[in-house]
Scaffold this motif. Structure first.
Motif, PDB file in Angstrom:
ATOM      1  N   SER A 266       0.831  -1.204   0.000  1.00 25.08           N
ATOM      2  CA  SER A 266       0.000   0.000   0.000  1.00 25.08           C
ATOM      3  C   SER A 266       0.866   1.254   0.000  1.00 25.08           C
ATOM      4  O   SER A 266       0.472   2.280  -0.550  1.00 25.08           O
ATOM      5  CB  SER A 266      -0.926  -0.001   1.219  1.00 25.08           C
ATOM      6  N   LEU A 267       2.052   1.143   0.578  1.00 25.34           N
ATOM      7  CA  LEU A 267       2.958   2.295   0.632  1.00 25.34           C
ATOM      8  C   LEU A 267       3.489   2.634  -0.756  1.00 25.34           C
ATOM      9  O   LEU A 267       3.523   3.810  -1.152  1.00 25.34           O
ATOM     10  CB  LEU A 267       4.112   1.997   1.595  1.00 25.34           C
ATOM     11  N   SER A 268       3.916   1.620  -1.507  1.00 25.08           N
ATOM     12  CA  SER A 268       4.433   1.885  -2.851  1.00 25.08           C
ATOM     13  C   SER A 268       3.341   2.382  -3.777  1.00 25.08           C
ATOM     14  O   SER A 268       3.579   3.193  -4.676  1.00 25.08           O
ATOM     15  CB  SER A 268       5.089   0.632  -3.430  1.00 25.08           C
ATOM     16  N   LYS A 269       2.097   1.932  -3.557  1.00 22.85           N
ATOM     17  CA  LYS A 269       0.981   2.400  -4.374  1.00 22.85           C
ATOM     18  C   LYS A 269       0.651   3.859  -4.076  1.00 22.85           C
ATOM     19  O   LYS A 269       0.161   4.580  -4.957  1.00 22.85           O
ATOM     20  CB  LYS A 269      -0.255   1.531  -4.113  1.00 22.85           C
ATOM     21  N   ALA A 270       0.917   4.285  -2.842  1.00 22.20           N
ATOM     22  CA  ALA A 270       0.574   5.652  -2.441  1.00 22.20           C
ATOM     23  C   ALA A 270       1.579   6.683  -2.936  1.00 22.20           C
ATOM     24  O   ALA A 270       1.289   7.886  -2.920  1.00 22.20           O
ATOM     25  CB  ALA A 270       0.461   5.730  -0.919  1.00 22.20           C
ATOM     26  N   LEU A 271       2.747   6.230  -3.383  1.00 20.53           N
ATOM     27  CA  LEU A 271       3.799   7.148  -3.801  1.00 20.53           C
ATOM     28  C   LEU A 271       4.083   6.971  -5.290  1.00 20.53           C
ATOM     29  O   LEU A 271       4.067   5.850  -5.796  1.00 20.53           O
ATOM     30  CB  LEU A 271       5.076   6.897  -2.983  1.00 20.53           C
ATOM     31  N   PRO A 272       4.361   8.053  -6.013  1.00 19.61           N
ATOM     32  CA  PRO A 272       4.583   7.966  -7.463  1.00 19.61           C
ATOM     33  C   PRO A 272       5.800   7.102  -7.792  1.00 19.61           C
ATOM     34  O   PRO A 272       6.723   6.971  -6.980  1.00 19.61           O
ATOM     35  CB  PRO A 272       4.793   9.419  -7.883  1.00 19.61           C
ATOM     36  N   SER A 273       5.811   6.526  -8.979  1.00 18.26           N
ATOM     37  CA  SER A 273       6.859   5.576  -9.362  1.00 18.26           C
ATOM     38  C   SER A 273       8.274   6.141  -9.330  1.00 18.26           C
ATOM     39  O   SER A 273       9.214   5.388  -9.039  1.00 18.26           O
ATOM     40  CB  SER A 273       6.565   5.009 -10.753  1.00 18.26           C
ATOM     41  N   PRO A 274       8.504   7.451  -9.617  1.00 19.86           N
ATOM     42  CA  PRO A 274       9.896   7.929  -9.546  1.00 19.86           C
ATOM     43  C   PRO A 274      10.406   8.046  -8.117  1.00 19.86           C
ATOM     44  O   PRO A 274      11.615   8.169  -7.892  1.00 19.86           O
ATOM     45  CB  PRO A 274       9.836   9.318 -10.204  1.00 19.86           C
ATOM     46  N   PHE A 275       9.498   8.008  -7.129  1.00 17.39           N
ATOM     47  CA  PHE A 275       9.858   8.280  -5.734  1.00 17.39           C
ATOM     48  C   PHE A 275      10.895   7.291  -5.214  1.00 17.39           C
ATOM     49  O   PHE A 275      10.771   6.083  -5.395  1.00 17.39           O
ATOM     50  CB  PHE A 275       8.612   8.216  -4.851  1.00 17.39           C
TER      51      PHE A 275
END
Length: 456
Positions: A266-275
């Motif tokens: 859920s954390l990776s989904k909440a942050l944009p891919s370049p993050f």
């Protein structure tokens, strides 16, 4: 035949002469014990070799030098008795400093030139646009604000590859996993004008350099005759300092939590891919930096590796013995930090905690200086006893400050070691200044701008 024998004899005599000269030159070199294998100590050791000196670095790191600029590499073995973590043991991740940032107004500095060389040699790499952000909670939503990454770098094979490159380039010996006891670990031999490092075959050294701080450095020098120098090593631990900067070096503490999550979390989904890295706003009481290590150093499986750095106030609230964290502290701190991450990212409650498959918690008890000494030129040198001090608390709390301090001390010893520098006295008591340029994100990046501390 006689001519050949004569020429052979001449060549043998010449070789013996060259060998004798080489031995004499080696014996003419003066030895330096460097206590501390962080960036400042390694920087000093490499620079002092430009003259007739032979440094030996003593580092307490179990695996390799680096201090706060360190990483865990694939295959690193756990401590004896430590829980085995197969996923983290197969991961490359940084668990302290995450970013080196150059001052854009000082591209001609020695450190900027050094970073440029590291970049050319493939040791560091620039962060890509959009990969470093500020994380600001606005109501129930998270704002992810990209930062300018044109002067931000990280180690290609972990931040720890930077100190490893310094050792390789300098070719100086490092005594690894060596504990120089704070109780009489060093002793000044007045008759010889030398320093003895106990526990190292009782070897003596012509000079001594203290390249670390905290209680150990304080105690290490407390019983030596270098009283003025020792007075600067006395330390307080606090996340803040008075507006006048305080009367002693002050260090904060930070928890570092590294976790493995099932992907996609859920954390990776909440942050944009370049993050990759996100600096948390200072009004957050628990967090200062969140970083996805598996985006920085990609894995080939379905596991995500994240590192979470706490705020200094949170670490003070949950103070514990850093060498042996009690199980209840580990559980409580881990739970509170993950709850704070879930709230920050505005994801479903317990969604991150329920995805954790491995975790590792570490307390950096002496993390980042929150003030700097103003009485020197980035180092301290006592010519009477042949002992000096270097560290970022003498320049600017940053990787750059640590590197620069080591260089400055070496330059002084090479050119002007007969004169002391930076020592306080009754007429000139020590003056410290609140480090307004230290990053709010603490140990996370050591960027050059923004405030890192609260000034009361």
């Amino acid at each position: 035949m006689r001519l050949c024998l004569s020429l052979l004899l001449v060549d043998m005599l010449r070789r013996r002469s060259v060998s004798s000269l080489s031995m004499k030159m080696s014996s003419d070199k003066q030895s330096v014990a460097v206590i501390g294998g962080g960036i400042s100590g390694l920087s000093f050791a490499g620079a002092i070799m430009k003259g007739p000196f032979e440094p030996t670095v003593f580092d307490t790191g179990r695996l390799r030098p680096g201090g706060r600029c360190s990483s865990r590499l694939v295959g690193d073995r756990p401590k004896d008795g430590e829980e085995k973590l197969p996923l983290l043991s197969s991961s490359l991740f940084d668990h302290a400093a995450q970013i080196i940032t150059l001052n854009p107004n000082d591209n001609n500095s020695g450190f900027a030139q050094q970073v440029s060389r590291w970049k050319d040699e493939g040791i560091v790499k620039q962060y890509t646009p959009g990969s470093v952000c500020s994380l600001v909670k606005e109501g129930s939503k998270l704002s992810v604000i990209p930062l300018d990454t044109s002067n931000m770098y990280y180690g290609v094979n972990g931040m720890g590859s930077i100190p490893q490159a310094m050792v390789k380039e300098g070719q100086f010996p490092v005594e690894q996993d060596v504990w120089v006891s704070p109780s009489n670990g060093v002793k000044f031999l007045k008759s010889k004008r030398q320093w003895k490092v106990k526990g190292h075959d009782n070897k003596t050294f012509d000079y001594l350099v203290i390249a670390h701080n905290g209680k150990c450095a304080d105690r290490l020098m407390s019983k030596t005759p270098a009283k003025a120098l020792h007075s600067l090593l006395r330390v307080n631990f606090n996340p803040s300092v008075p507006s006048h900067g305080g009367k002693r070096m002050t260090l904060n503490s930070i928890y570092s939590l590294t976790i493995c999550l099932k992907s996609p979390s859920s954390l990776s989904k909440a942050l944009p891919s370049p993050f990759v890295c996100g600096f948390v706003s200072s009004d957050n009481m628990e967090l200062r930096l969140v970083s996805c290590q598996s985006r920085k150093y990609p894995r080939i499986d379905d596991i995500e590796v994240w590192n979470i750095l706490s705020s200094p106030k949170f670490a003070k609230k949950h103070k514990a013995p850093q060498e042996n964290l009690p199980d209840d502290i580990v559980d409580n701190v881990t739970n509170e930090l993950l709850m704070a991450v879930e709230e920050l990212a505005a994801v479903k409650e317990s969604s991150v905690r329920n995805s954790v498959v491995e975790r590792r918690l570490q307390l950096w008890g002496a993390a980042v200086p929150v003030n700097t000494y103003q009485g020197g030129n980035g180092f301290v040198w006592d010519s009477e006893f042949g002992v000096g001090v270097c560290g970022d608390w003498l320049v600017e709390p940053s990787v750059a400050g640590a590197w620069d301090s080591g260089q400055r001390l070496a330059e002084h010893i090479l050119k002007d070691r007969q004169n002391s520098s930076g020592l306080p006295s009754a007429e000139k008591p020590p003056v410290f200044q609140a480090s307004t340029n230290v990053l709010k994100d603490g140990i996370g990046s050591f960027r050059m701008k923004r405030a890192d501390i609260s000034v009361s």
